[in-house]
Design an enzyme around this catalytic site. Structure first.
Site, short mmCIF file in Angstrom:
data_model
loop_
_atom_site.label_atom_id
_atom_site.label_comp_id
_atom_site.label_asym_id
_atom_site.label_seq_id
_atom_site.Cartn_x
_atom_site.Cartn_y
_atom_site.Cartn_z
CE LYS A 122 -13.89 -33.72 -4.51
NZ LYS A 122 -12.96 -32.89 -3.72
CD GLU A 222 -12.63 -32.49 -0.05
OE1 GLU A 222 -13.33 -31.47 0.07
OE2 GLU A 222 -12.55 -33.14 -1.11
MG MG Z 1 -10.77 -28.43 -2.01
#
Ligand code: MG
Ligand code: ADP
Length: 661
Positions: A122, A222
């Site tokens: 990522k 997120e």
């Molecule tokens: Mg995370």
């Protein structure tokens, strides 16, 4: 309009000595009216998307990934899998036949085949080698060192893998897991990304989803997902400011969010992409080495010993999240090691790391222009917030503000993604849905450039305006061409329409003030108003931008914007050089014509030759040559420009206006 430059009476000169630049500066002054985008209150629409198949929520994490779904009967969101395999380590192992293994099985290869086992991919998504060069040595696998701005590649067993492809393997595994567990085909997903992810990182995530056979309905932040999991932001008329503290395996993020009527706005983010639970493990290993009088460097060199200690340290850390002390005897090769750790000792070991995260929190608050009391709630995210000491310190920092940590911190993001997925699937008619423009909207400016007025992903309704001016003297008509897309040149974007603003009274170039206002309503209908502010001449049209573009076309346009970013920049720089050359030539001709008395025949001829050379350069596509010729012409006309300035100053000082130049 007066030209305001500092006049030095001793030198009797203005500090500007360059002909074209005097004018350009003046033009710049005139055109620099850009109006900052103004956010207006968002009107909430309810979900009207037709009922479709199940949409999954995915937390594609640096260390771990999870997939979650909302149960159609109980309406509860939960992570898929048995307790021990809900969490899928974000690790990819490539076998000798290039076969792919994901998750726990792949993680087992980390110590034995580090060069074939990719973790933390990522961090590489949407990044070039130069972006991550500072940390390149810390990866156990081979990053391909190139000097391009393209996304970094990883060489595994002689084949190049890119981060999008590698991430897609993780997403594919999660998709398959969901299909098996719910017994239905799954093709739609919401995927989460850190709030600080830029456009290319988000696009890369979207592309990874596409490669995994997923229709990515939305990429959400997120911290937004974590808030949704706690039900924050799901109510109408709710207005809150929250802090989301996310301490994962290798990364730390703090995000300050403002939530109003279902609209999440990131006020600030801070953090460290190389701080997390891994640092806790390392601190424990160092402590044990010290205890056993083992040299840390030597221990590190012995991979088997070091990795065993590291895994043991992680176990100890997790154990201490709910116990007071840890002790164990382990066998490495033929010797036995006694490992023990008290909770107090552990806490003193991790203190510096936790303090570092709190310093980031302070910076995030500062960037948001807020103080601790302005925070209504704190949301805890990431496996490392299971350590009670972390919660204690964070709570202390936020002066005891309510801490949300009742949901498993490693599952909370995936659960929030599933809730968003459920809303998008149209299963919650009571819920709020915010629409955004999928592509940027703007107009064509000099040189065929796209000038964005409403950027993509802007929530609708929205309105924004900018001011422009003309580039040619006496221009009485102005064509306003409206485009949609992310590319730098309008030719590469999609034309939505054009209209003419006529009857502008004749004025010198740069003098008209043309205000162009875009008003985008909640249905995606764009209304454009153009007004020449000096004369009040106005014109407006209505355009429906969304129609005629399928989702696939939008995706293709975004994809090609990403792939073409580099060539676009080259084209843009060339177009800008040509536009500047055009301006320089225009003003040279104009001023040498009107003030030929200040020049000798010979000087005039030389300037004319130099103009011709610049025009010749402009016929080609070599930016360097064009810039060089611009410089030459500027150098040649500098003495003339100085004379002209002195002349103008003289007139100005005797009461004449400077803009009569
Ligand atoms: Mg995370
Ligand atoms: P990411 O979001 O970076 O993918 P996670 O949120 O899954 O990462 O967090 C992983 C980290 O959480 C690891 O460092 C892991 O050791 C740590 N962790 C998991 N469980 C616990 C626990 N019970 N106590 C302390 N740390 C834990």
């Amino acid at each position: 309009m007066h030209l305001s430059v500092r006049y030095d009476p001793k030198e009797k000169k203005f500090p500007i000595t360059n002909l074209a630049h005097i004018e350009l500066k003046m033009r710049h002054f005139l055109t620099n009216f850009a109006v900052a985008l103004t956010k207006i209150k968002i009107n909430i629409k309810d979900g009207t998307i037709k009922k479709s198949d199940r949409v999954i929520g995915i937390d594609l994490g640096t260390t771990n990934s999870l997939v979650a779904i909302v149960d159609p009967v109980t309406r509860e969101a939960y992570c898929l899998g048995e307790p021990e395999d809900k969490i899928v380590p974000s690790v990819i192992h490539i076998g000798d036949d290039h076969s792919v293994t994901i998750g726990k099985k792949a993680a087992a290869y980390l110590t034995v085949e580090p060069e074939h086992t990719v973790y933390s991919v990522k961090r590489l998504l949407g990044r070039s080698y130069t972006d991550i060069a500072g940390h390149a040595a810390s990866y156990g696998y081979a990053l391909v060192e190139d000097q391009t701005k393209a996304m970094v590649n990883i060489d595994i067993r002689g084949r190049m893998y890119n981060p999008i492809e590698l991430s897609s393997y993780i997403l594919k595994a999660l998709r398959e897991k969901a299909q098996t567990l719910i017994g239905e085909p799954v093709s739609k997903a919401v995927i989460t990304v850190p709030a600080y992810f830029n456009d290319s990182q988000r696009q890369a995530t979207r592309d990874a989803g596409k490669l995994a056979g997923l229709d990515v309905m939305r990429i959400i932040n997120e911290p937004t997902a974590a808030s949704l999991a706690y039900g924050i932001g799901l109510l109408k008329h709710e207005s809150k400011t929250i802090a989301v503290y996310d301490l994962g395996g290798g990364t730390f993020d703090i995000t300050i969010l403002s939530i109003q009527d279902g609209v999440f706005e990131v006020l600030s983010t801070n953090g460290d992409t190389y701080t997390g639970g891994d640092d806790f493990d390392r601190a424990i290993v160092e402590y044990w080495c010290l205890q056993m009088q083992l040299d840390l460097k030597e221990a590190e060199a012995d991979q088997q010993l070091y990795q065993t200690l590291r895994l043991e340290a992680e176990k100890a850390k997790k154990y201490l999240s709910s116990n007071e002390s840890y002790s164990r005897q382990i066998k490495v090769k033929d010797s036995y090691l006694e490992l023990s750790l008290e909770k107090d000792t552990f806490e003193s070991l991790i203190k510096p790391v936790v303090e570092k995260t709190l310093a980031c929190c302070a910076l995030a608050l500062q960037d948001a222009g807020l103080e601790v009391p302005a925070i209504d709630e704190v949301v805890m995210v990431g496996g490392s917030t299971r350590t009670p000491y972390v919660v204690e310190k964070v709570s202390g920092f936020f002066h005891g503000t309510h801490i949300n940590n009742s949901i498993n911190p490693d599952e909370v993001v995936a659960i929030g993604a599933a809730i968003e997925a459920d809303i998008l699937a149209g299963n919650r008619k009571d819920m709020l849905l915010i629409d955004v423009t999928p592509l940027s909207l703007g107009i064509e400016t000099v040189g065929g450039m796209m000038d964005t007025i409403i950027p993509r992903n802007t929530k609708v309704p929205f309105q924004a305006g900018r001011q422009y001016t003309t580039s040619v003297d006496g221009q009485s008509k102005l064509k306003i061409a409206v485009y949609q897309g992310e590319r730098e040149l309008v030719d590469d974007n999609r034309k939505l329409g054009e209209f003419i603003l006529g009857n502008i009274p004749a004025m010198p170039a740069g003098l008209p003030k043309i205000d162009i206002h875009f008003i985008l309503n909640a249905d995606g209908i764009l209304k454009i108003e153009a007004t020449e502010l000096r004369s009040g001449v106005r014109q407006d049209i209505e355009i429906k931008p969304q129609y005629g573009l399928t989702d696939a076309q939008v995706e293709d346009m975004l994809l090609s914007a990403m792939q073409n970013a580099e060539t676009d920049m080259q084209k843009r720089m060339l177009a800008e050089a040509k536009a500047e050359a055009g301006q320089v030539i225009y003003y040279c001709r104009k001023l040498t014509g009107s003030h030929s008395d200040l020049l000798t025949e010979h000087e005039l001829a030389s300037i004319r030759d130099m103009i011709e050379l610049l025009e010749l350069a402009c016929n080609g596509d070599d930016r360097e040559t064009i810039n060089k010729q611009i410089d030459r012409l500027n150098d040649m006309t500098r003495p003339f420009a100085e004379k002209l300035m002195d002349d103008a100053i003289g007139k100005a000082l005797t009461g004449k206006k400077l803009d009569a130049l």
